[in-house]
Design an enzyme around this catalytic site. Structure first.
Site, mmCIF file in Angstrom:
data_model
loop_
_atom_site.group_PDB
_atom_site.id
_atom_site.type_symbol
_atom_site.label_atom_id
_atom_site.label_comp_id
_atom_site.label_asym_id
_atom_site.label_seq_id
_atom_site.Cartn_x
_atom_site.Cartn_y
_atom_site.Cartn_z
ATOM 1 N N ASN A 37 -57.563 -19.987 10.524
ATOM 2 C CA ASN A 37 -58.696 -20.150 11.437
ATOM 3 C C ASN A 37 -59.888 -20.566 10.579
ATOM 4 O O ASN A 37 -60.499 -19.732 9.918
ATOM 5 C CB ASN A 37 -58.964 -18.823 12.158
ATOM 6 C CG ASN A 37 -60.221 -18.896 13.014
ATOM 7 O OD1 ASN A 37 -60.773 -19.982 13.234
ATOM 8 N ND2 ASN A 37 -60.669 -17.745 13.505
ATOM 9 N N TRP A 38 -60.184 -21.850 10.616
ATOM 10 C CA TRP A 38 -61.258 -22.365 9.755
ATOM 11 C C TRP A 38 -62.657 -22.051 10.282
ATOM 12 O O TRP A 38 -63.644 -22.273 9.591
ATOM 13 C CB TRP A 38 -61.120 -23.886 9.594
ATOM 14 C CG TRP A 38 -60.030 -24.290 8.662
ATOM 15 C CD1 TRP A 38 -59.257 -23.465 7.895
ATOM 16 C CD2 TRP A 38 -59.581 -25.621 8.396
ATOM 17 N NE1 TRP A 38 -58.358 -24.214 7.169
ATOM 18 C CE2 TRP A 38 -58.539 -25.539 7.460
ATOM 19 C CE3 TRP A 38 -59.957 -26.879 8.862
ATOM 20 C CZ2 TRP A 38 -57.875 -26.657 6.974
ATOM 21 C CZ3 TRP A 38 -59.292 -28.008 8.392
ATOM 22 C CH2 TRP A 38 -58.263 -27.890 7.455
ATOM 23 N N LYS A 39 -62.727 -21.629 11.535
ATOM 24 C CA LYS A 39 -64.042 -21.368 12.166
ATOM 25 C C LYS A 39 -64.916 -22.623 12.038
ATOM 26 O O LYS A 39 -64.381 -23.730 12.129
ATOM 27 C CB LYS A 39 -64.677 -20.123 11.545
ATOM 28 C CG LYS A 39 -63.690 -18.941 11.540
ATOM 29 C CD LYS A 39 -64.277 -17.628 11.176
ATOM 30 C CE LYS A 39 -63.173 -16.569 11.217
ATOM 31 N NZ LYS A 39 -63.650 -15.230 10.981
ATOM 32 N N HIS A 121 -61.180 -14.746 20.466
ATOM 33 C CA HIS A 121 -61.579 -14.294 19.132
ATOM 34 C C HIS A 121 -62.846 -13.441 19.249
ATOM 35 O O HIS A 121 -63.727 -13.742 20.056
ATOM 36 C CB HIS A 121 -61.819 -15.498 18.216
ATOM 37 C CG HIS A 121 -61.984 -15.097 16.783
ATOM 38 N ND1 HIS A 121 -63.166 -14.587 16.299
ATOM 39 C CD2 HIS A 121 -61.115 -15.087 15.752
ATOM 40 C CE1 HIS A 121 -63.001 -14.297 15.012
ATOM 41 N NE2 HIS A 121 -61.759 -14.583 14.659
ATOM 42 N N GLU A 123 -65.437 -13.262 17.548
ATOM 43 C CA GLU A 123 -66.713 -13.973 17.375
ATOM 44 C C GLU A 123 -67.119 -14.658 18.673
ATOM 45 O O GLU A 123 -68.299 -14.747 18.989
ATOM 46 C CB GLU A 123 -66.597 -14.966 16.205
ATOM 47 C CG GLU A 123 -66.662 -14.246 14.864
ATOM 48 C CD GLU A 123 -65.911 -14.931 13.739
ATOM 49 O OE1 GLU A 123 -65.604 -16.123 13.844
ATOM 50 O OE2 GLU A 123 -65.627 -14.239 12.729
ATOM 51 N N GLU A 190 -56.956 -8.128 15.497
ATOM 52 C CA GLU A 190 -58.016 -8.376 14.531
ATOM 53 C C GLU A 190 -59.116 -7.324 14.682
ATOM 54 O O GLU A 190 -60.029 -7.492 15.508
ATOM 55 C CB GLU A 190 -58.609 -9.768 14.755
ATOM 56 C CG GLU A 190 -57.618 -10.886 14.563
ATOM 57 C CD GLU A 190 -58.304 -12.145 14.062
ATOM 58 O OE1 GLU A 190 -57.871 -12.689 13.036
ATOM 59 O OE2 GLU A 190 -59.287 -12.578 14.695
ATOM 60 N N GLY A 196 -63.932 -10.845 7.937
ATOM 61 C CA GLY A 196 -64.941 -11.404 7.044
ATOM 62 C C GLY A 196 -65.675 -10.372 6.205
ATOM 63 O O GLY A 196 -66.690 -10.682 5.579
ATOM 64 N N SER A 235 -59.608 -10.123 6.907
ATOM 65 C CA SER A 235 -59.606 -10.082 5.445
ATOM 66 C C SER A 235 -58.191 -10.078 4.856
ATOM 67 O O SER A 235 -57.948 -9.452 3.820
ATOM 68 C CB SER A 235 -60.425 -8.895 4.929
ATOM 69 O OG SER A 235 -61.777 -9.005 5.366
ATOM 70 N N GLY A 256 -58.890 -16.100 8.108
ATOM 71 C CA GLY A 256 -60.157 -16.826 8.126
ATOM 72 C C GLY A 256 -60.525 -17.277 6.721
ATOM 73 O O GLY A 256 -60.087 -18.323 6.236
ATOM 74 N N GLY A 257 -61.323 -16.470 6.033
ATOM 75 C CA GLY A 257 -61.861 -16.820 4.719
ATOM 76 C C GLY A 257 -60.827 -17.351 3.738
ATOM 77 O O GLY A 257 -61.038 -18.394 3.101
HETATM 78 P P1 PGA Z 1 -61.134 -13.278 7.888
HETATM 79 O O1 PGA Z 1 -61.147 -13.828 9.406
HETATM 80 O O2 PGA Z 1 -59.753 -13.532 7.345
HETATM 81 O O3 PGA Z 1 -62.183 -14.088 7.182
HETATM 82 O O4 PGA Z 1 -61.457 -11.841 7.943
HETATM 83 C C1 PGA Z 1 -60.045 -13.634 10.252
HETATM 84 C C2 PGA Z 1 -60.344 -14.180 11.618
HETATM 85 O O5 PGA Z 1 -61.481 -14.070 12.078
HETATM 86 O O6 PGA Z 1 -59.463 -14.755 12.292
#
Ligand code: PGA
Length: 279
Positions: A37-39, A121, A123, A190, A196, A235, A256-257
């Site tokens: 997930n590149w956001k 998600h 966010e 999640e 993050g 994470s 994500g990251g």
């Molecule tokens: P993260 O994000 O790996 O940076 O914690 C995961 C996500 O939001 O899908």
């Protein structure tokens, strides 16, 4: 948190006949996913470079979810590379078409090669007013069109501290899957406090929660719950991937990251691919 009988038996099998054989029997029914997930990250050039660099694996379904404007070029880069990498979007609108400025429809996503879409998600729940009802509409429409939803659920730190994790997840699950009786979807647990932050959930806690999620899923979709992949997200990285991989109810990761650099994402793919080969 109460373990489901199935998970209890699976754990018992693993302990009794050894991890390797147990793993083979337990997870072989479900697909393993490593999803990026590149956001709101990456340029066109970075997308090309990333897709050229990553390795794919036949043992694991690798999916990349770039921002909307990079979907079509990403589709072309993937095609060019010949790698078995799936393409997913980070959001979708529930309507077929119409006056929804800034939104993207399901058919538009499919038109540019998407097979998956992240829905709900945290966010988006936090910044864009995505609630259980909207999630449900998006999931229903995506399934109808043959786009596979990656449905995200998870509790906040406050909810965790108030010991409301099970309550929150149950509500999100029943909400997202209301009146859904067919079609294949993926779930991602999640925990919001782990996203993050570098504070990933321990593999044991994630396993316990996944097992709970599967027991709720069983109430909603019956035995089919056993074949639904439940991914962990929050994470996840190269260093902790093996711990998640070893758990019977964790069927991959949503990253994500650590999905922003080809080498770290590749590292995670390798861990999950090896787990499968070795079992
Ligand atoms: P993260 O994000 O790996 O940076 O914690 C995961 C996500 O939001 O899908």
């Amino acid at each position: 948190m109460e373990q489901s009988i199935e998970s209890y038996i699976k754990n018992l099998v693993r302990e009794t006949i050894g991890h390797t054989l147990g793993q083979l029997q337990l997870q072989s029914e479900r697909r393993i996913y490593v999803i990026a997930n590149w956001k709101m990250n990456k340029t066109l050039a970075e997308t090309a470079e990333f897709l050229q660099k990553i390795n794919s694996s036949n043992n694991v379904s690798v999916v990349v979810c770039p921002p909307t404007q990079l979907l079509y070029p990403a589709h072309l880069f993937i095609k060019q590379s010949g790698k078995p990498v799936g393409l997913g979007a980070q959001n979708v609108h529930w309507a077929d078409k119409g006056a929804y400025t800034g939104e993207t429809s399901i058919s538009m996503l499919q038109d540019v090669g998407c097979e998956y879409v992240i829905i709900g998600h945290s966010e988006r729940r936090q910044y864009s007013g995505e609630n259980d009802q909207l999630v449900n509409m998006k999931v229903a429409q995506s399934l109808k069109a043959g786009l596979t939803p990656i449905i995200c659920i998870g509790e906040t730190l406050e909810q965790k501290n108030a010991q409301k994790t099970e309550q929150v997840l149950t509500k999100q699950l029943f909400g997202a899957l209301k009146d859904i009786d067919s079609g294949d979807f993926i779930l991602a647990y999640e925990p919001v406090w782990a996203i993050g932050t570098g504070q990933s959930a321990t593999a044991e806690l994630a396993q316990e929660t996944h097992s709970y999620i599967r027991s709720v899923l069983k109430q909603i979709v019956g035995q089919k719950a056993e074949s639904i992949s439940i991914l962990y997200g929050g994470s996840a990285n190269e260093s902790n991937a093996a711990e998640y991989r070893a758990m019977p109810d964790i069927d991959g990761v949503l990253v994500g990251g650590a999905s922003l650099q080809a080498h770290s994402f590749d590292g995670i793919i390798n861990v999950f691919a090896k787990g499968e080969q070795n079992s």
